[in-house]
Enzyme design. Structure first.
Site, PDB file in Angstrom:
ATOM      1  NE  ARG A 130     -39.848  83.690 -79.505  1.00 17.12           N
ATOM      2  CZ  ARG A 130     -39.858  84.632 -78.588  1.00 17.12           C
ATOM      3  NH1 ARG A 130     -39.198  84.438 -77.453  1.00 17.12           N
ATOM      4  NH2 ARG A 130     -40.494  85.754 -78.783  1.00 17.12           N
ATOM      5  CG  ASP A 175     -36.158  76.866 -75.549  1.00 16.58           C
ATOM      6  OD1 ASP A 175     -36.217  78.062 -75.852  1.00 16.58           O
ATOM      7  OD2 ASP A 175     -36.886  76.326 -74.687  1.00 16.58           O
ATOM      8  NE  ARG A 178     -35.677  71.428 -72.128  1.00 17.29           N
ATOM      9  CZ  ARG A 178     -34.796  72.417 -72.292  1.00 17.29           C
ATOM     10  NH1 ARG A 178     -35.005  73.360 -73.197  1.00 17.29           N
ATOM     11  NH2 ARG A 178     -33.710  72.461 -71.557  1.00 17.29           N
TER      12      ARG A 178
END
Lengths: 240, 240
Positions: free
Chosen positions: A45, A47, A193
């Protein structure tokens, strides 16, 4: 399929109710092309807000259409902000997620003094001075096999295996842009991140270089810095 | 002021009724900062969709605020897609438009096979093969002082002086991107996009290299190719 997308136009990769996602958009387009329901499987995935230069996804079909025809049809009908770069037949055992050996993420910081109007949706604007050497030194501490619980956010469920291997963190300044290339065998939720947010705190002098080791050893997300915003992050390549 | 902006969010530079323009947005922001009506003067208009890396605009004020304070306030209050890169005091005789000696425009083509999802608003996507050498040869015919009526669109009023000097047209390929740098002492309405559209027709083999001279000599816009779309064009620099 190799897919490129602008993460800011979608609520992330994975199908969800009442929000436009990349997976949904691609599945609907394939359904139109192949005249039947198609379920795609992505390498992982991304985000909401995170871009992909080359996300990989596979699906099964008995269609007689050539890969080239499917590629052209995808690029005619995919919504704005998603394009298909390649379509190829895989081995029968190929699985976008399970066959992936490494993932290469890129993060771009715009380190100029004034906001970048033209790049605003593609970078993180950090106006304060950043010392590349300090960030490079801190990044070295993250290389290799570690328990990355301190850099993994996972509010919903416990992380199954927080031990991951980072092969490379390369930092390159080019004009006002600073590019981080991070390659690893797997990443926890928001891990890239979280790493970038912490490295930036080192680069601006808010944290010491050797704090990274301590943060890692504490195995608790509360010790790392705030995560960097999504618009600077790109799933750059999946290596099989 | 040096201004950077995303042309796709505005209906061009110049103030008009019922459409958001860059001039309006900057004037309203300056009014808020300086507490009085301000009229700005740009180095020239840019059309809807055309970007600027460094548009220059001047205004007069007796404010006691420093240039640095004005710069910071602009970047706090300007709407999304516009940023101020510099603010400096000019000589009393300085005029953004009349003092400009040359303008440097840049045009970017994405010459890959599949649409560029991430660059879609910043380039012109041309999927067919383009021969750089042919375009370079054709571009040479445009250098120097010519009557550019064949490359200037002006539906509303007659062009006062269609004679302009082009100093440089540099074409550079870098990966799938082709960058055109065009420097001249002045440009007619949509002239750069008209030149790019014609060069692309040469590059793809639809026109011959030496047709350019003929098109120039005919002094009629109907002979040039369709204009290139605005999102690939940047006002890159104004030279004083």
């Amino acid at each position: 399929m190799e897919l490129e997308y602008d993460g800011l136009l979608f609520s992330g990769w994975q199908t969800q109710n009442n929000a436009p996602t990349i997976q949904d958009a691609v599945e609907k387009t394939l359904e139109r092309i192949l005249s039947r329901k198609v379920r795609i499987c992505g390498s992982g995935r991304t985000d909401a807000g995170v871009h992909a230069r080359a996300q990989i996804a596979n699906f099964f079909t008995d269609s007689a259409l050539s890969c080239d025809k499917i590629l052209k049809a995808l690029n005619s009908w995919l919504p704005e902000g998603i394009s298909a770069r390649k379509v190829a037949e895989g081995d029968s055992g190929f699985h976008s997620r399970y066959s992936a050996k490494f993932k290469h993420y890129r993060y771009i910081i715009y380190n100029g003094k004034t906001p970048p109007a033209l790049q605003r949706n593609r970078v993180w604007f950090v106006p304060c001075p950043l010392e590349i050497k300090k960030m490079e030194k801190a990044a070295v501490c993250l290389l290799g096999r570690h328990d990355f619980s301190s850099f993994g956010v996972n509010p919903r469920r416990k992380v199954k295996n927080p031990v991951k291997t980072i092969l490379c963190i390369k930092i390159k300044k080019s004009g006002p842009n600073i590019r981080f290339d991070v390659i690893g065998d797997g990443f926890l939720y928001k891990m890239v991140r979280s790493i970038i947010g912490t490295l930036v705190d080192v680069g601006r002098g808010k944290r010491k270089t050797d704090e990274i080791k301590k943060i890692l050893s504490m195995k608790n997300r509360m010790n790392a810095s705030p995560i960097a915003p999504p618009q600077g992050l790109y799933l750059h390549k999946v290596i099989y």
